[in-house]
Structures are given as C-alpha cells and as structure tokens.
Design a protein around this motif. Sequence first.
Motif, PDB file in Angstrom:
ATOM      1  N   LEU A 360     -14.045 -18.006  49.824  1.00 31.69           N
ATOM      2  CA  LEU A 360     -13.951 -19.457  49.680  1.00 31.69           C
ATOM      3  C   LEU A 360     -12.717 -19.830  48.870  1.00 31.69           C
ATOM      4  O   LEU A 360     -12.329 -19.115  47.938  1.00 31.69           O
ATOM      5  N   PRO A 361     -12.080 -20.990  49.192  1.00 32.88           N
ATOM      6  CA  PRO A 361     -10.921 -21.443  48.414  1.00 32.88           C
ATOM      7  C   PRO A 361     -11.298 -21.684  46.955  1.00 32.88           C
ATOM      8  O   PRO A 361     -12.427 -22.060  46.637  1.00 32.88           O
ATOM      9  N   MET A 362     -10.350 -21.489  46.079  1.00 32.28           N
ATOM     10  CA  MET A 362     -10.606 -21.617  44.652  1.00 32.28           C
ATOM     11  C   MET A 362     -11.062 -23.026  44.276  1.00 32.28           C
ATOM     12  O   MET A 362     -11.917 -23.193  43.393  1.00 32.28           O
ATOM     13  N   GLU A 363     -10.518 -24.069  44.943  1.00 31.04           N
ATOM     14  CA  GLU A 363     -10.918 -25.431  44.595  1.00 31.04           C
ATOM     15  C   GLU A 363     -12.395 -25.692  44.922  1.00 31.04           C
ATOM     16  O   GLU A 363     -13.065 -26.478  44.245  1.00 31.04           O
ATOM     17  N   VAL A 364     -12.914 -25.022  45.953  1.00 33.70           N
ATOM     18  CA  VAL A 364     -14.338 -25.154  46.289  1.00 33.70           C
ATOM     19  C   VAL A 364     -15.177 -24.495  45.208  1.00 33.70           C
ATOM     20  O   VAL A 364     -16.185 -25.057  44.730  1.00 33.70           O
TER      21      VAL A 364
END
Length: 643
Positions: A360-364
């Motif tokens: 998963l992307p870090m911002e998520v």
Amino acid sequence: MIWREPQKSMSPLALFAVFLGQLFFWVKASDFTHKPRVTLTDRDVSFLRIHLSGNNSHIELLQGPRDNIVYITGHIHLFQTDFHSSKPSIMSPVFGEGCRSNDPASPDCHYNITVLHKTKDPNQLFLCGTNGQQQTLCCYMNPSDDPFKCTRSKGIKNINQHINESEPSLFIGSAEVEEFYTTHSGKEGSVGIHRFGKNRLWTEKSGTEQRYVSLVASGQREDRLQDRLYAFYIEKNRDLSLDSDLWVPRVAQVCMADLGGPKSYLQFRWTSKLSTRLFCGDHDSRLYFTQLVDVNTVLGDRWQDTRVYALFRNGWGMSAVCVYTIDDIDRIFKTSNFKGNTGPVTNPRPGECVEDSTKLPMEVLKMVDKSSEMEEWVTSVPLLVTHRHYHHIRMDRVQGKWNVLFLSLENGGIHKVLERDGQAFVIAELQPFNYRAHVLSMMLNSSTAKLYVASSKELVQIDLGSCDQYGAQCEDCVLARDPYCGWDGHRCTTATNDTIQDVENGNHQVCSNISRGFTASKVYFPGSSVGAEDGIRVPLSSKYFLHCPTLSSHAEYSWRHHGNTTATPCISTKSEDQCLLLIESMGPEQQGTYSCVSEERGYRRTLVQYQLLLDRGVTGLASHHLPFPGLGLVLLLVLTLLC
C-alpha cells in the motif's frame, strides 16, 4: 446523513429538562407490550437442570456434536453435559502431561481455560489456557478420546500474553490456514484486535481505555478478499465535560486478508483498521444509550443482511436494544469522510481490503495510522426501552420470518421478546431458577428450539416449544403471540404448518370456527365441612376475600355479582398474580354468584365463580377476621370458554 455530537456544557436546568424528556419517552415506549404478558416459573414449566460442581464465576457454553450434548468451561475444568443423563462428566484440561493425574504441584495444571471453540471437525474442540505468568497455550482436543489428550496447535503458538476469559474471540480454520482472533481490553499495552496464526497482527497502543464486547465476522462475500471482521467495544470518553457520557460505543473493522504494512511502517500492524461511533437512541427526545453491554448476530441469506442486535444501558438506569445490519456498518466505512480530514481521500481508500497490504502507498498507511475514525455514525432507534437491567442478549429466527429475542435479567429471569417491524412484544418472563441467580452465560440451539442458561451452580435447558402453560383454549394460545406455539385443535403445542396462530396481531378470532364443548370442573379444598351444592357459607357481618388467579398481565380483570354488567375492579396484590374482591360485611344482599372475568383484546371469559351463602347460624365474628378461600372452605371453580 451525518450524525453529529449532541451539544455539551448544558446548564443543570437544561439537564433536568433532558431527564424529563427521557422519562416521557420511556413512559411512551414502555407501554403494556413491554411488560411480560405472562411470568412462568419452574412450577409452571418443567425445566431440565444439571448441577455444576465448583465455584464458577465465569462460564462459557458450546453446543456439542449431538443436540443433547453441551460443553461448559469452568476455570480449570471442561464439563460435558448430557441432558439424557443427570450428571455432567468432568474433563480436566490437558495442557501438559502432569494434569492427567490432577497433580496440583504441576505448573501445567495452573492454566485457566479462557477460550473454547468448535473446529470444522464436529468431534474436535479448540481450547486455550492462560497461566499466571502471562503465557497462553492453545491445543486441539477430541472429547471422545479415552484417555483424552490436548494436541498443541502448531499454527497458533507463541501467544506471549494473558488472554482474559471474558475477552471475545473467533477461531477460523480452513484447509489453507487456521487463524485465531481475540481482543485485549484495558488501557495498558497493545489494546485492540489481535490475530494469531500464519500472519500475526496486532494494534498499536491506543492511549485510551477500551473494553471489547464482541467480535463478528461479516460472512463470506462474493469476493473473499473483501471478508471483514468487526469489533464492538466501548471507549473511555476523551471529553471530560460534566455532562459527557463516561463511555462511547464504537465498532471497528479490519480486513481478514490484511498482511500488515511493510518493514518500514506498520509491520505486523493492521493496515485496514477503521472505527466509528455507534448511536442508539432517539434524537428528538434526547434519549441516548452509550453503555454497550452485549451483542448477538444473526446471519442473513446475504452477508449484507446479517443483523447485529446490540444491548445498551444509559445513565438513567434504562436498557435498550438497537439493531444494525452489516450493510449499515459497511456503508459508513466505505463512504463516510474521515473525522478531521479536510483534504481529499487517498486512492485506494484507507480501509479497503487489498491482496497485499505490504504494498500500500505510504500516504494510505499514514492516514489509517493517524486518522482512522469516521465522521459519520452508525445509527439506530431502539426497538425496546425498559427500566429493567438486561445482561445478555440472544436472538432466534423462527419459521424463517419471526425474530425472537432472549434477554437475561438481573434476578436470573429471561425475557422472551417478539420483534416485529421495529416493535417489541414481551411474550413471557421465564424464571428457570428457584433462587435469585446471576446468569453467567446463555446459548441458543435454533435447530432444537432449546435455550441454555447457566448460573454458577446450574445449567438449565429451556424447551422453547413448551406451550401448555399459555392456557387450555385456542384463544389463550393465539393471544400469546409465541412463534414457537400453535393450537392443534386440542391443545397449545409446538407450532407446525397445521397449527393455528397469529403471531403478528394475536387475533383470537382465528379460533372462531373451532368446534368445542363446554367443560366445567369443581375443585374441593380438603378440610371443608360444607358441601359444594351448599356453596360457601359466610357468617353475618363478616369480611371475606374472593381470589381469582391471573395469568396474562395484558388482560383486564373484574368481578361481577349475579352477572351484573357493572364490574367491580380488583384489589391489587404485591405479587400481581391474584385478583381479589373484598366483601366488606356479609349480609343478605351479598349472597349469590360472584364471577371473575378477564378481557384481553376483545376475548372475554369467566375464570372462577363463587356461590356465597349467608350462614345465619353463626354470628358475632369480628369484622377484622379475613377468612380466605381454601383455608378450610370450599371453592367452586368453573372454567368456561366465554361469558
């Protein structure tokens, strides 16, 4: 619709106004249908019971491989009860060889049973035990083995924490993987949802005290990747205002496919955990319930239709039942904005179930970690509000269309409640114990219509299809509105496709076409010196009480003299199971026939009749003497169908 926090910092006068509003709502909601129609004790119903040895302060029940078998956990013992016999067998939990000889010095014998679940094998159990050194062992056991042994679980191990016996848990086993979910309540350590097995996950320290009530699996979805687990709990309110509730009820979700985050962030932590507030109450009357007590779920044909029955209390000493669906909860987590979020929501949306959460992307991940609470609440209006304190809730789906709730009371009684279109009708109060008891656990077997209720001393089996106690006439049976019961032409019995009932309305007119005859019976009390044909002779100027037994609390009772249309109301009694009439002073005008008449929803019948005669041979009895029927006198009891 977004449900926002009620206004805080209210003045004492405003708080009192709120109380009056809540009281008004309670009076409105607690009409006669919220009072048990009948109360049934072990004198009315034959309850099967099994004595439990030991001092049991916590008990869990589990259905065995056969309908008559029930497993019960004590502290260190597992009981196997067979209601075809009168005594349970005791199986000591085997977490080590030393326990097999019941050696109290063996350290392996100091594990208390904290978890008991079924596996896919109907003859196999999954157990966990925890000792005083914060160690937990889990194993599989076949109760039919002799000697039995507990085989250590290879997949679920290294549980280096104490599992409290009151914590909710789930065991999910398949050919591919076995997973064990449990919770950790409190404010210290890793409070939240824990998963043990191949992919171990837990929650970071929340900083706020939480107490978990239930874990619920959403049910298998069309896409198994989207299967979720829901945790119901209460959290200590961070708002310290004087008029704030101490606890806030919440529901959290996690994805069962969650693998945790990458090594750099949220490794071995949930990446899909979201939470939101549960609301149970009536906004217009400002009646709120925030103390979540118990939860029971009923699976629907579709996962969206699975219903969650939540039992609440509030600070005014009232209880309420609110109903949510998994679809309600799922929609909030999929569509609501995040609390405090003013920017766009990331894509993929935080909390979505993905195949590999480590990518998963870090911002998520950061959004889930920092602001995972939803702005919108899951709301419900109570279907039942009462001043009684309930402790447990169980629900049954009868005949595929009727919902029946079972709610345990503080005195050991059970309320049997019909739910229909958001309305509640209390069918009966069952009192399975002949002493004041605290119900430690309840279990429902829907296939056999049996309810099991455990106190510290006994396990009681309640046959929900036992219907004779409602009365000997078709109208009595129909007025009960009990989905388990119907009239077969001769008696009130277990409902079938051929029996007569009207659960929805309790309309006794469905009995109007039944052919029947009139039967009357005479009851003579021992010790009487007066013949029945002479009636009951009462001395001149004496006081006299007439008794009439009452069954339904929803009926109105009155007395009629010589069939007069003007009825005399009952004198109330503390037990409320008798309708009394006082003859103030016996004279010639008081002679004749007295009839006790009940009327419920248009159904009228005579319950008892007395024939009083003036005894002219005895005079001078003091007026304060109150002889009662049955104490050396004769009662002529006539059971009739209708007036």
